[in-house]
Design a protein around this motif. Structure first.
Motif, PDB file in Angstrom:
ATOM      1  N   GLY A  14      21.473  51.020  30.030  1.00 57.37           N
ATOM      2  CA  GLY A  14      21.655  52.415  30.395  1.00 57.37           C
ATOM      3  C   GLY A  14      23.085  52.902  30.306  1.00 57.37           C
ATOM      4  O   GLY A  14      23.891  52.409  29.510  1.00 57.37           O
ATOM      5  N   VAL A  15      23.426  53.866  31.152  1.00 54.63           N
ATOM      6  CA  VAL A  15      24.735  54.523  31.081  1.00 54.63           C
ATOM      7  C   VAL A  15      25.865  53.649  31.597  1.00 54.63           C
ATOM      8  O   VAL A  15      27.033  54.018  31.479  1.00 54.63           O
ATOM      9  N   ARG A  16      25.547  52.500  32.136  1.00 52.48           N
ATOM     10  CA  ARG A  16      26.587  51.611  32.654  1.00 52.48           C
ATOM     11  C   ARG A  16      27.045  50.574  31.629  1.00 52.48           C
ATOM     12  O   ARG A  16      27.838  49.693  31.959  1.00 52.48           O
ATOM     13  N   ASN A  17      26.526  50.646  30.411  1.00 51.69           N
ATOM     14  CA  ASN A  17      26.791  49.556  29.467  1.00 51.69           C
ATOM     15  C   ASN A  17      28.125  49.685  28.742  1.00 51.69           C
ATOM     16  O   ASN A  17      28.539  48.769  28.043  1.00 51.69           O
ATOM     17  N   ARG A  18      28.839  50.810  28.891  1.00 52.41           N
ATOM     18  CA  ARG A  18      30.173  50.943  28.302  1.00 52.41           C
ATOM     19  C   ARG A  18      31.157  50.124  29.142  1.00 52.41           C
ATOM     20  O   ARG A  18      31.148  50.184  30.371  1.00 52.41           O
ATOM     21  N   LYS A  19      32.014  49.394  28.476  1.00 49.91           N
ATOM     22  CA  LYS A  19      32.964  48.539  29.190  1.00 49.91           C
ATOM     23  C   LYS A  19      34.129  49.385  29.708  1.00 49.91           C
ATOM     24  O   LYS A  19      35.040  49.741  28.976  1.00 49.91           O
ATOM     25  N   ARG A  20      34.063  49.661  31.014  1.00 49.54           N
ATOM     26  CA  ARG A  20      35.076  50.499  31.663  1.00 49.54           C
ATOM     27  C   ARG A  20      35.685  49.842  32.899  1.00 49.54           C
ATOM     28  O   ARG A  20      36.679  50.339  33.433  1.00 49.54           O
ATOM     29  N   ALA A  21      35.097  48.789  33.391  1.00 53.72           N
ATOM     30  CA  ALA A  21      35.582  48.149  34.612  1.00 53.72           C
ATOM     31  C   ALA A  21      36.747  47.223  34.268  1.00 53.72           C
ATOM     32  O   ALA A  21      36.563  46.145  33.709  1.00 53.72           O
ATOM     33  N   HIS A  22      37.962  47.663  34.614  1.00 46.78           N
ATOM     34  CA  HIS A  22      39.164  46.876  34.350  1.00 46.78           C
ATOM     35  C   HIS A  22      39.315  45.844  35.461  1.00 46.78           C
ATOM     36  O   HIS A  22      39.289  46.188  36.644  1.00 46.78           O
ATOM     37  N   THR A  23      39.471  44.593  35.089  1.00 48.52           N
ATOM     38  CA  THR A  23      39.421  43.496  36.048  1.00 48.52           C
ATOM     39  C   THR A  23      40.808  42.932  36.322  1.00 48.52           C
ATOM     40  O   THR A  23      41.623  42.775  35.414  1.00 48.52           O
ATOM     41  N   SER A  24      41.055  42.631  37.589  1.00 51.12           N
ATOM     42  CA  SER A  24      42.297  41.994  38.015  1.00 51.12           C
ATOM     43  C   SER A  24      42.016  40.521  38.263  1.00 51.12           C
ATOM     44  O   SER A  24      41.061  40.174  38.972  1.00 51.12           O
ATOM     45  N   ALA A  25      42.835  39.648  37.689  1.00 55.66           N
ATOM     46  CA  ALA A  25      42.570  38.203  37.745  1.00 55.66           C
ATOM     47  C   ALA A  25      42.460  37.703  39.179  1.00 55.66           C
ATOM     48  O   ALA A  25      41.651  36.824  39.485  1.00 55.66           O
ATOM     49  N   GLY A  26      43.268  38.250  40.055  1.00 56.71           N
ATOM     50  CA  GLY A  26      43.260  37.809  41.446  1.00 56.71           C
ATOM     51  C   GLY A  26      42.421  38.686  42.350  1.00 56.71           C
ATOM     52  O   GLY A  26      42.626  38.704  43.569  1.00 56.71           O
ATOM     53  N   TYR A  27      41.487  39.412  41.750  1.00 54.18           N
ATOM     54  CA  TYR A  27      40.572  40.284  42.493  1.00 54.18           C
ATOM     55  C   TYR A  27      41.354  41.363  43.270  1.00 54.18           C
ATOM     56  O   TYR A  27      42.508  41.667  42.974  1.00 54.18           O
ATOM     57  N   GLY A  28      40.704  41.930  44.287  1.00 55.08           N
ATOM     58  CA  GLY A  28      41.324  43.016  45.023  1.00 55.08           C
ATOM     59  C   GLY A  28      42.579  42.600  45.765  1.00 55.08           C
ATOM     60  O   GLY A  28      43.501  43.405  45.944  1.00 55.08           O
ATOM     61  N   ALA A  29      42.632  41.345  46.217  1.00 51.86           N
ATOM     62  CA  ALA A  29      43.806  40.870  46.952  1.00 51.86           C
ATOM     63  C   ALA A  29      45.062  40.943  46.097  1.00 51.86           C
ATOM     64  O   ALA A  29      46.127  41.359  46.559  1.00 51.86           O
ATOM     65  N   GLU A  30      44.953  40.528  44.835  1.00 52.95           N
ATOM     66  CA  GLU A  30      46.117  40.580  43.949  1.00 52.95           C
ATOM     67  C   GLU A  30      46.488  42.020  43.626  1.00 52.95           C
ATOM     68  O   GLU A  30      47.679  42.362  43.531  1.00 52.95           O
ATOM     69  N   LYS A  44      48.257  43.844  36.350  1.00 55.10           N
ATOM     70  CA  LYS A  44      47.929  43.218  35.072  1.00 55.10           C
ATOM     71  C   LYS A  44      46.415  43.045  34.992  1.00 55.10           C
ATOM     72  O   LYS A  44      45.794  42.467  35.887  1.00 55.10           O
ATOM     73  N   TRP A  45      45.847  43.543  33.909  1.00 56.00           N
ATOM     74  CA  TRP A  45      44.403  43.423  33.720  1.00 56.00           C
ATOM     75  C   TRP A  45      44.083  42.106  33.029  1.00 56.00           C
ATOM     76  O   TRP A  45      44.771  41.693  32.097  1.00 56.00           O
ATOM     77  N   SER A  46      43.034  41.456  33.507  1.00 53.77           N
ATOM     78  CA  SER A  46      42.575  40.226  32.862  1.00 53.77           C
ATOM     79  C   SER A  46      41.480  40.508  31.846  1.00 53.77           C
ATOM     80  O   SER A  46      41.045  39.605  31.127  1.00 53.77           O
ATOM     81  N   GLY A  47      41.041  41.756  31.771  1.00 50.81           N
ATOM     82  CA  GLY A  47      40.009  42.130  30.814  1.00 50.81           C
ATOM     83  C   GLY A  47      39.361  43.428  31.218  1.00 50.81           C
ATOM     84  O   GLY A  47      39.766  44.085  32.187  1.00 50.81           O
ATOM     85  N   VAL A  48      38.356  43.816  30.455  1.00 52.85           N
ATOM     86  CA  VAL A  48      37.579  45.008  30.781  1.00 52.85           C
ATOM     87  C   VAL A  48      36.128  44.690  30.464  1.00 52.85           C
ATOM     88  O   VAL A  48      35.814  44.077  29.438  1.00 52.85           O
ATOM     89  N   THR A  49      35.233  45.057  31.376  1.00 55.06           N
ATOM     90  CA  THR A  49      33.840  44.661  31.229  1.00 55.06           C
ATOM     91  C   THR A  49      32.928  45.804  31.648  1.00 55.06           C
ATOM     92  O   THR A  49      33.379  46.867  32.067  1.00 55.06           O
ATOM     93  N   HIS A  50      31.638  45.575  31.505  1.00 53.48           N
ATOM     94  CA  HIS A  50      30.670  46.541  32.019  1.00 53.48           C
ATOM     95  C   HIS A  50      29.952  45.927  33.207  1.00 53.48           C
ATOM     96  O   HIS A  50      29.953  44.708  33.392  1.00 53.48           O
ATOM     97  N   VAL A  51      29.353  46.767  34.020  1.00 55.12           N
ATOM     98  CA  VAL A  51      28.631  46.264  35.185  1.00 55.12           C
ATOM     99  C   VAL A  51      27.167  46.027  34.866  1.00 55.12           C
ATOM    100  O   VAL A  51      26.446  45.426  35.662  1.00 55.12           O
TER     101      VAL A  51
END
Length: 678
Positions: A333-349, A322-329
Motif C-alpha cells: 500500500g501507501v507505506r511501501n515508499r522508503k521514507r523512514a530514515h534510520t539512526s544506527a543507535g535508535y532514538g537514544a543516539e 547520521k543516518w544508517s539507511g532509509v527503509t519502508h515500514v
C-alpha cells in the motif's frame, strides 16, 4: 531483654522506588499509637497508591514492619525502612555509620533496564567499586543494557554523589529509577564482598542544600528535551535567541529516547543516495489516504508536515545526526515508499546527538528542572515557574514558551479520563505525566480530543521480564506473519503481513478491546518461546495469555468468541492455504501456513505509546485558545499537540518524530520573529 521505647513522636526515613518515604509515629507505653505519612514522592502509578495501605496496616497491627505489597517491593521496603528508623530513635539508638572494608576492586552484576523494540524489559548492569582505607575511591559501570543518555547519565550523577559524600543516602535519578536502584544494589554487593556493611553507608545522612529562589530572564523557554523540544531549542538559538530548555527529569528519558529512532522524510539526500524517487506531494497524498476521514484532521498542518520534511532532514544532518539507511515500514500500500530514515543507535543516539548540538550552540540545558505552571499576564504567556531537584524555585521570564513535554500516558488517571474505551491496556511505553495538558488548561487552550492513544493490538506481556518471543503477532518491528489474526468477533479483517495498524484500525472500529492470533502445531513448533509464553503467563488483567485445545470450538469458548464464526474463519483460511493464494487479503503465499490440530490462540491486548489528546495549534505551532485565536507567547509541538495530523491507522514509525521536528522548529521560528532581540 525487653526493649523499652521512649514516649513521643518520632520521624523516620526510608528509601522508596523513586524517592524518600518519611513517616511519623507516636509512641506511648511501649506501643505505637498512630502512624502518619509525612511526605513521599514515589511512583504515582504504584508506590503512591499503596502507601496509604501500608500506613493503615501499621496502624492496625501496631507493628514496625508490615507485609510487602505484591508488585511494590521497593515502596514496601522503603516504608519498612522508615518504620525501622522510627523504632531506632524511640529506643534511643543511632544507626551505625562506621564499617571496615578490605582494600581492592570488586564487581557485581545485577538486573537493570533493557528496551527491546521499544518495549520495557529486564537487562543487566555491571558495576565495579574500588575501596581504599575504608573509603569508596572509584566506581565504574563498564557494561549496562540501558542507554547512555538515560542509564549512563544517571550513573555519572550517582557516582559523583556517592563518592563525594561517602554515602549511599541518595535519591533515585529522576527518569532513570530502575537503573538508579540497580546501581545502588550492585554497589551494596561490592561493599559486602569487601567485608563491609552496606547499611553503614546508607545511614550516612546527606544534608540537602537549602532551597533558593531565583528570577531569570531569557528570550525563549522550551519545556521538554525530546525530539520536539531539542529541535525547537536548537532552532531558537540558531535564530539568535537566548534559550532555556527545562527538562523535569535529570536524564533524557523522553519518548524519543525509547523510540526506534526513525524519522520520516521525502525528497531527501539519503533517499537520492539510495536511488529512491520521492516528492513531498506524494508523501502528503499517501498519508492523506489513511487520515482523510479522521474527524480531527487539519489538512493545512498535514501539508506543512510533509512539505517541511525535506528541510527537517537537512537540519538533523547539519546538527550531527547520521543516518544508517532509509527503509519502508511496509511493502504494501501507501507505506511501501522508503521514507523512514534510520539512526544506527535508535532514538537514544538521535537524542544524544541533538543534546550535544544544543550544548555546543549555547542552549541553557537544565535537566532536573520541572515546570509547575505558566506565567500569564493579560492573556499572554510570559514565562514559567519551575522547581529543581534541589528544591530551588525559579521564576523564568521569557518572550515565549514552547511546550514540548510529552503527552499524558504516565498519568493513569488521565489515561482513564481521556480514553474511556481503552480498558485492556497491557503496556504503555509513552512518556509524559500530563503536565502539557495541565499547561494548556491553565492557558485556556482549545483541546483536540482524540479518544484513543497511539496503540496496536499485539502479543506482549508486561510481566515477561527478560523473556521475548521469536516473533510477535501484530508487532510493527518483529511481526509474525505465519499466524491467522482475527478480531473479537472471530473474523479475519486484514492481511497479517500488512502494516499492523491496518489490523488495529479494523479491530478498533469493530469495537473490540483485543484481537487474537490463531495457529496450529506447525507454527507452534516453529515458535516455541512464543507458544510457551502464551500458555504459561497471564495478562496485566489476570487472564491467560493463550490456550491450547483439540478443537476450534473449544478454542473459541476460551475467549468468548462464537464457535461457528471462528470455525468458518479457520476453514476459509485453510482453504486459501491449500489453494496457495490469499484471495481475500493477498498475504504472501510463504506465510500461508495451514492450521491443523492441536490448536492455539493468543490474546493480542492494547500496547500503547503516546496519547494524542492535546493542544490545537496552527502551522506556526501557536496554541489556539477557545476563542479561535492564538494565545500570545504560547506554542506546542510533539505528542502534546499532534492530534490534528494523525489517526488510528497510523502511517508508521518515524511519523511522530517528523511531527516533533517540523513543529518544534516552526514554533521557535515564529516565536523568535516576534521578539525584540538585542
Amino acid at each position: 531483654m525487653t526493649e523499652h521505647l521512649k514516649n513521643g513522636t518520632f520521624v523516620g526515613t526510608g528509601k522508596g522506588f523513586k524517592n524518600r518515604i518519611v513517616v511519623s509515629a507516636t509512641i506511648e507505653n511501649d506501643e505505637i499509637q498512630s502512624v502518619k505519612l509525612v511526605s513521599s514522592a514515589d511512583s504515582p502509578e504504584v508506590g503512591e497508591k499503596i502507601i496509604p495501605t501500608l500506613v493503615k496496616e501499621a496502624n492496625d497491627t501496631k507493628a514496625f514492619k508490615v507485609d510487602a505489597v505484591s508488585g511494590a517491593s521497593f515502596t514496601s521496603g522503603g516504608f519498612n525502612q522508615a518504620m525501622a528508623d522510627v523504632k531506632r530513635k524511640a529506643l534511643g539508638q543511632s544507626a551505625p555509620t562506621d564499617t571496615k572494608l578490605t582494600d581492592g576492586t570488586y564487581s557485581a552484576t545485577v538486573k537493570s533496564l533493557k528496551d527491546r523494540e521499544g518495549l520495557p524489559g529486564v537487562g543487566e548492569m555491571t558495576l565495579s567499586a574500588t575501596f581504599a582505607d575504608d573509603q569508596i575511591t572509584q566506581i565504574e559501570t563498564p557494561a549496562y543494557t540501558d542507554t547512555r543518555i538515560m542509564g549512563g547519565m544517571a550513573f555519572d550523577i550517582l557516582k559523583k554523589q556517592v563518592i563525594g559524600n561517602q554515602s549511599t543516602d541518595v535519591d533515585a535519578v529522576t527518569g532513570a529509577t530502575v537503573s538508579s536502584n540497580a546501581f545502588i544494589s550492585a554497589l551494596d554487593d561490592c561493599i559486602q564482598q569487601a567485608g563491609g556493611d552496606p547499611t553503614a553507608f546508607s545511614a550516612r545522612h546527606i544534608d540537602r542544600p537549602v532551597p533558593k529562589t531565583q528570577e531569570i530572564n531569557t528570550d525563549l523557554v522550551v519545556i521538554g528535551a525530546g525530539m520536539a523540544g531539542l529541535s525547537s531549542a536548537i532552532e531558537g538559538k540558531t535564530q539568535g535567541a537566548d534559550v532555556i530548555l527545562c527538562e523535569a527529569q535529570q536524564v533524557d528519558g523522553s519518548s524519543t529516547t525509547r523510540s526506534e529512532g526513525f524519522v520520516m522524510g521525502a525528497n531527501t539526500p539519503e533517499q537520492k543516495k539510495n536511488g529512491i524517487s520521492d516528492s513531498t506531494d506524494d508523501f502528503y497524498n499517501d498519508i492523506h489516504t489513511l487520515y482523510k476521514n479522521e474527524p480531527t484532521l487539519d489538512e493545512g498542518l498535514l501539508h506543512k508536515l510533509t512539505a517541511d520534511s525535506t528541510d527537517l532532514n537537512r537540519f538533523l544532518v547539519n546538527n550531527g545526526v547520521k543516518w544508517s539507511g532509509v527503509t519502508h515500514v511496509s511493502e504494501k500500500g501507501v507505506r511501501n515508499r522508503k521514507r523512514a530514515h534510520t539512526s544506527a543507535g535508535y532514538g537514544a543516539e538521535l537524542v544524544e546527538t541533538l543534546v550535544k548540538s544544543a550544548e555546543d550552540k549555547g542552549v541553557d540545558l537544565r535537566f532536573g528542572t520541572k515546570v509547575s505552571k505558566l506565567i500569564i499576564e493579560d492573556g499572554a504567556v510570559k514565562g514559567v515557574e519551575a522547581e529543581t531537584t534541589n528544591g530551588d524555585h525559579l521564576t523564568i521570564h521569557a518572550g515565549a514558551v514552547v511546550v514540548a513535554s510529552g503527552s499524558y500516558t504516565e498519568n493513569a488517571d488521565l489515561v482513564a479520563e481521556l480514553n474511556p474505551r481503552m480498558d485492556n491496556i497491557e503496556v504503555i511505553t509513552g512518556r509524559g505525566n500530563g503536565a502539557s495538558y495541565r499547561f494548556f488548561k491553565q492557558a485556556g487552550a482549545d483541546i483536540v480530543d482524540v479518544p484513543y492513544i497511539q496503540m496496536m493490538y499485539y502479543f506482549y506481556g508486561a510481566s515477561w521480564g527478560n523473556r521475548f518471543p521469536e516473533a510477535i503477532p501484530g508487532s510493527p518491528t518483529v511481526p509474525n506473519y505465519d499466524v491467522l489474526e482475527i478480531d473479537g468477533g472471530g473474523k479475519r479483517v486484514a492481511s497479517e503481513d500488512d502494516f499492523c495498524f491496518e489490523y488495529t484500525k479494523k479491530v478498533w472500529d469493530g469495537g473490540y478491546d483485543e484481537g487474537y492470533a490463531v495457529y496450529g502445531q506447525t507454527v507452534a513448533d516453529k515458535y516455541p518461546e512464543m507458544t510457551d509464553l502464551g500458555l504459561t503467563t497471564q495478562t496485566a488483567h489476570g487472564k491467560p495469555f493463550g490456550y491450547k485445545e483439540d478443537s476450534i470450538a473449544d478454542l473459541a469458548k476460551d475467549v468468548d468468541i462464537d464457535p461457528e464464526a471462528l470455525q468458518a474463519t479457520v476453514d476459509r483460511y485453510n482453504a486459501l492455504c491449500a489453494k496457495g493464494s490469499d484471495d481475500d487479503f493477498h498475504k504472501e503465499a510463504s506465510h500461508m501456513v495451514p492450521i491443523n490440530g492441536p490448536y492455539y490462540i493468543l490474546r493480542l491486548p492494547q500496547i500503547c505509546t503516546d496519547g494524542y489528546t492535546g493542544a490545537k495549534i496552527n502551522t506556526n505551532a501557536q496554541v489556539i485558545g477557545k476563542n479561535g485565536q492564538p494565545i500570545p507567547g504560547l506554542y506546542a509541538c510533539g505528542s502534546c499537540a499532534d492530534g490534528q495530523m494523525t489517526g488510528i491507522d497510523y502511517f508508521g514509525c518515524g511519523t511522530s518524530l517528523l511531527t516533533c521536528g517540523v513543529f518544534g522548529r516552526a514554533a521557535a521560528k515564529d516565536a523568535v520573529s516576534k521578539l525584540s532581540l538585542v
